[in-house]
Structure formats: structure tokens, C-alpha cells
Write an enzyme that holds these catalytic residues in place. Structure first.
Site, PDB file in Angstrom:
ATOM      1  N   ARG A 202       0.871  -1.188   0.000  1.00 53.46           N
ATOM      2  CA  ARG A 202       0.000   0.000   0.000  1.00 53.46           C
ATOM      3  C   ARG A 202       0.904   1.234   0.000  1.00 53.46           C
ATOM      4  NH1 ARG A 202      -2.894  -2.507   4.794  1.00 53.46           N
ATOM      5  NH2 ARG A 202      -4.481  -3.781   3.804  1.00 53.46           N
TER       6      ARG A 202
ATOM      7  N   ARG B 265      -7.351   5.701   6.338  1.00 51.20           N
ATOM      8  CA  ARG B 265      -5.981   5.190   6.206  1.00 51.20           C
ATOM      9  C   ARG B 265      -5.461   5.387   4.783  1.00 51.20           C
ATOM     10  NH1 ARG B 265      -4.841  -1.072   7.708  1.00 51.20           N
ATOM     11  NH2 ARG B 265      -5.829  -1.423   5.693  1.00 51.20           N
TER      12      ARG B 265
ATOM     13  N   ARG C 261     -12.275  -6.154  -0.376  1.00 51.53           N
ATOM     14  CA  ARG C 261     -11.946  -6.766   0.918  1.00 51.53           C
ATOM     15  C   ARG C 261     -13.194  -6.983   1.775  1.00 51.53           C
ATOM     16  NH1 ARG C 261      -6.845  -5.939   4.675  1.00 51.53           N
ATOM     17  NH2 ARG C 261      -6.023  -7.054   2.919  1.00 51.53           N
TER      18      ARG C 261
HETATM   19  N1  ATP Z   1      -8.967   3.430  18.488  1.00 54.23           N
HETATM   20  C1  ATP Z   1      -8.877   3.970  17.271  1.00 54.23           C
HETATM   21  N2  ATP Z   1      -9.678   5.002  16.940  1.00 54.23           N
HETATM   22  C2  ATP Z   1      -9.629   5.559  15.694  1.00 54.23           C
HETATM   23  N3  ATP Z   1      -8.810   5.147  14.704  1.00 54.23           N
HETATM   24  C3  ATP Z   1      -8.000   4.107  14.984  1.00 54.23           C
HETATM   25  C4  ATP Z   1      -7.991   3.470  16.268  1.00 54.23           C
HETATM   26  N4  ATP Z   1      -7.073   2.459  16.226  1.00 54.23           N
HETATM   27  C5  ATP Z   1      -6.537   2.487  14.984  1.00 54.23           C
HETATM   28  N5  ATP Z   1      -7.089   3.484  14.246  1.00 54.23           N
HETATM   29  C6  ATP Z   1      -6.793   3.831  12.837  1.00 54.23           C
HETATM   30  O1  ATP Z   1      -7.515   2.919  12.013  1.00 54.23           O
HETATM   31  C7  ATP Z   1      -6.789   2.633  10.818  1.00 54.23           C
HETATM   32  C8  ATP Z   1      -6.620   1.098  10.702  1.00 54.23           C
HETATM   33  O2  ATP Z   1      -5.730   0.677  11.745  1.00 54.23           O
HETATM   34  P1  ATP Z   1      -4.666  -0.481  11.491  1.00 54.23           P
HETATM   35  O3  ATP Z   1      -3.967  -0.258  10.197  1.00 54.23           O
HETATM   36  O4  ATP Z   1      -3.871  -0.592  12.721  1.00 54.23           O
HETATM   37  O5  ATP Z   1      -5.675  -1.707  11.358  1.00 54.23           O
HETATM   38  P2  ATP Z   1      -5.378  -3.262  11.061  1.00 54.23           P
HETATM   39  O6  ATP Z   1      -6.255  -4.036  11.964  1.00 54.23           O
HETATM   40  O7  ATP Z   1      -3.926  -3.508  11.139  1.00 54.23           O
HETATM   41  O8  ATP Z   1      -5.905  -3.373   9.572  1.00 54.23           O
HETATM   42  P3  ATP Z   1      -5.510  -4.415   8.397  1.00 54.23           P
HETATM   43  O9  ATP Z   1      -5.815  -5.784   8.876  1.00 54.23           O
HETATM   44  O10 ATP Z   1      -6.390  -3.979   7.259  1.00 54.23           O
HETATM   45  O11 ATP Z   1      -4.067  -4.206   8.059  1.00 54.23           O
HETATM   46  C9  ATP Z   1      -5.452   3.366  10.922  1.00 54.23           C
HETATM   47  O12 ATP Z   1      -5.535   4.540  10.164  1.00 54.23           O
HETATM   48  C10 ATP Z   1      -5.332   3.680  12.419  1.00 54.23           C
HETATM   49  O13 ATP Z   1      -4.613   4.869  12.662  1.00 54.23           O
HETATM   50  N1  LIG Z   2      -2.347 -15.975   9.080  1.00 52.82           N
HETATM   51  C1  LIG Z   2      -1.630 -14.907   8.716  1.00 52.82           C
HETATM   52  N2  LIG Z   2      -2.238 -13.711   8.598  1.00 52.82           N
HETATM   53  C2  LIG Z   2      -1.482 -12.661   8.269  1.00 52.82           C
HETATM   54  C3  LIG Z   2      -0.107 -12.755   8.043  1.00 52.82           C
HETATM   55  N3  LIG Z   2       0.377 -11.526   7.731  1.00 52.82           N
HETATM   56  C4  LIG Z   2      -0.683 -10.696   7.781  1.00 52.82           C
HETATM   57  N4  LIG Z   2      -1.805 -11.372   8.092  1.00 52.82           N
HETATM   58  C5  LIG Z   2      -3.191 -10.890   8.196  1.00 52.82           C
HETATM   59  O1  LIG Z   2      -3.740 -10.806   6.902  1.00 52.82           O
HETATM   60  C6  LIG Z   2      -4.824  -9.864   6.907  1.00 52.82           C
HETATM   61  C7  LIG Z   2      -4.662  -8.894   5.775  1.00 52.82           C
HETATM   62  O2  LIG Z   2      -3.514  -8.077   5.989  1.00 52.82           O
HETATM   63  P1  LIG Z   2      -3.310  -6.702   5.224  1.00 52.82           P
HETATM   64  O3  LIG Z   2      -1.982  -6.179   5.645  1.00 52.82           O
HETATM   65  O4  LIG Z   2      -3.385  -6.999   3.770  1.00 52.82           O
HETATM   66  O5  LIG Z   2      -4.432  -5.786   5.652  1.00 52.82           O
HETATM   67  C8  LIG Z   2      -4.780  -9.164   8.252  1.00 52.82           C
HETATM   68  O6  LIG Z   2      -5.762  -9.767   9.081  1.00 52.82           O
HETATM   69  C9  LIG Z   2      -3.402  -9.514   8.755  1.00 52.82           C
HETATM   70  O7  LIG Z   2      -3.365  -9.534  10.150  1.00 52.82           O
HETATM   71  C10 LIG Z   2       0.511 -14.049   8.170  1.00 52.82           C
HETATM   72  O8  LIG Z   2       1.713 -14.253   7.987  1.00 52.82           O
HETATM   73  N5  LIG Z   2      -0.290 -15.078   8.494  1.00 52.82           N
END
Ligand code: ATP
Ligand SMILES: Nc1nc2c(ncn2[C@@H]2O[C@H](COP(=O)(O)O)[C@@H](O)[C@H]2O)c(=O)[nH]1
Length: 192
Positions: A45, A135, A145
Site C-alpha cells: 500500500r 488510512r 476486501r
Molecule cells: N482506536 C482507534 N480510533 C480511531 N482510529 C484508529 C484506532 N485504532 C486504529 N485506528 C486507525 O484505524 C486505521 C486502521 O488501523 P490499522 O492499520 O492498525 O488496522 P489493522 O487491523 O492492522 O488493519 P488491516 O488488517 O487492514 O491491516 C489506521 O488509520 C489507524 O490509525
Molecule cells: N495468518 C496470517 N495472517 C497474516 C499474516 N500476515 C498478515 N496477516 C493478516 O492478513 C490480513 C490482511 O492483511 P493486510 O496487511 O493486507 O491488511 C490481516 O488480518 C493480517 O493480520 C501471516 O503471515 N499469516
């Protein structure tokens, strides 16, 4: 207690947009917990860097890896390697990894109590979509998605992790940080 028995991997799981990466970054910045970098065939991304956010792979390079687990999420492959886990554990006994719920189940099956499962959720799933839009996710990728079966699946904690996972409702970031601080304090006592 020997070094081996002190090792824990905090497995941060939950729906897309629930805040898994945000939590992992917080734990790294505040507690020096290294994040296990996983592998994926999806495209980076905007703002993501190879070997920092993920090891970005092709389908054929993915096949060469020695993985503890591998999943398909929204038509892309993701997997985590034994080597990456060990590399992170060389730096600290408490480390984190961000996984989908299927991966979290596998980690618990494979590693037992060494895997500390944190399931992140939000009170209203609509807020996930607005967070992902903020984001900067591409609208077409986001629409695809949220139609995926993995998106629906990860809104709920899998039954097998019911009495195992620490549940955190991440509606308010300040409250989430307090809950994480308490969890880290109890884990740090456990592994002392
Ligand atoms: N408590 C919160 N309140 C508002 N925004 C939040 C909060 N926690 C995280 N965010 C924001 O929400 C967005 C998504 O968070 P993040 O990328 O950590 O999610 P993720 O679960 O890792 O998603 P993905 O599985 O798609 O990678 C980010 O822009 C982050 O800054
Ligand atoms: N089981 C696994 N899940 C993984 C791994 N690396 C990331 N993730 C999860 O995939 C989805 C999508 O990720 P995104 O970065 O494209 O938003 C998210 O739930 C991640 O936590 C892995 O090695 N194994």
C-alpha cells in the site's frame, strides 16, 4: 526460569481496520517488542516498505519459504516463518505478530501458552470502513476486501479461542493503551 520458557509472542488478531498494526507499533515503541515481519503476495500500500511492513513476495518466491503457517486472505497469500519468529525472539522475549484469526488459531495450536492471543474488535463494524478510508486504502481494494469471506469471519473471535484470547474493544485509543499496559505488566510479572 530459563530463557526459553520466558518467550511469548503476542498474537494480535481481529478484523481488518480493528487496529492490529497500530497496537503492534505501540508495543514496539513503548516496550521495545519487535514485530515479526510476515510475507505476502499482495502489493504494497502507499507508504509501506519492503522488509519493514512485510516481506513482499511473488507467488513463486512464496513457495520457497519455510513457513510455520500460511493462509489465503482476500485472494492473496500470507505466511509467517520460523526464522522471523526466532530473529524477533533474539532481540526480546516478548514479541508481537499481526495475523488473521485463522493464523491466530494455528499459533495457539502450535505454540500453546507461548502464544498470547489478543483479539481486537470495535463496537460498530461501520467504523472499520471509515478507518480504512481514512488510512488511504484504495476504494476498489476496500470494496473487494469487505466482500471477502475472511473479512466477515474475522469480525468474530473463533470459538476455539473463546477462553484463551484477551478481548480488547478498540473504540477509544486512550482506553486501548491502558488495557495494553495492564496486559504487558501482567505478562512481564509472569515471565520474571
Ligand atoms: N482506536 C482507534 N480510533 C480511531 N482510529 C484508529 C484506532 N485504532 C486504529 N485506528 C486507525 O484505524 C486505521 C486502521 O488501523 P490499522 O492499520 O492498525 O488496522 P489493522 O487491523 O492492522 O488493519 P488491516 O488488517 O487492514 O491491516 C489506521 O488509520 C489507524 O490509525
Ligand atoms: N495468518 C496470517 N495472517 C497474516 C499474516 N500476515 C498478515 N496477516 C493478516 O492478513 C490480513 C490482511 O492483511 P493486510 O496487511 O493486507 O491488511 C490481516 O488480518 C493480517 O493480520 C501471516 O503471515 N499469516
Amino acid at each position: 526460569m530459563g530463557l526459553e520458557s520466558m518467550k511469548r509472542v503476542l498474537v494480535i488478531t481481529g478484523a481488518t481496520g480493528a487496529g492490529k498494526t497500530t497496537v503492534s507499533n505501540y508495543l514496539e515503541e513503548k516496550y521495545d517488542m519487535p514485530k515479526v515481519i510476515t510475507h505476502t503476495t499482495r502489493a504494497p500500500r502507499p507508504g509501506e516498505t519492503d522488509d519493514v511492513d512485510y516481506h513482499f513476495e511473488t507467488k513463486s518466491s512464496m513457495e520457497q519459504l519455510h513457513l510455520l503457517e500460511k493462509v489465503e486472505y482476500d485472494h492473496h497469500q500470507y505466511g509467517s516463518s520460523y526464522e522471523a519468529l526466532d530473529q524477533a525472539w533474539e532481540k526480546n522475549s516478548l514479541i508481537t505478530i499481526v495475523l488473521d484469526t485463522k493464523g491466530a488459531q494455528t499459533y495457539y495450536e502450535q505454540l500453546g501458552e507461548k502464544a498470547v492471543i489478543i483479539f481486537l474488535t470495535v463496537s460498530h463494524s461501520k467504523s472499520l470502513v471509515s478507518r480504512l478510508t481514512r488510512r488511504g486504502d484504495q476504494i476498489s481494494a476496500l470494496e473487494q476486501r469487505i466482500k471477502s469471506e475472511e473479512y466477515q469471519r474475522d469480525l468474530q473471535l473463533p470459538k476455539s479461542l473463546n477462553n484463551v484470547a484477551h478481548l480488547i474493544v478498540n473504540d477509544h485509543w486512550e482506553e486501548t493503551k491502558e488495557k495494553l499496559d495492564k496486559l504487558v505488566a501482567s505478562l512481564s510479572n509472569e515471565v520474571k
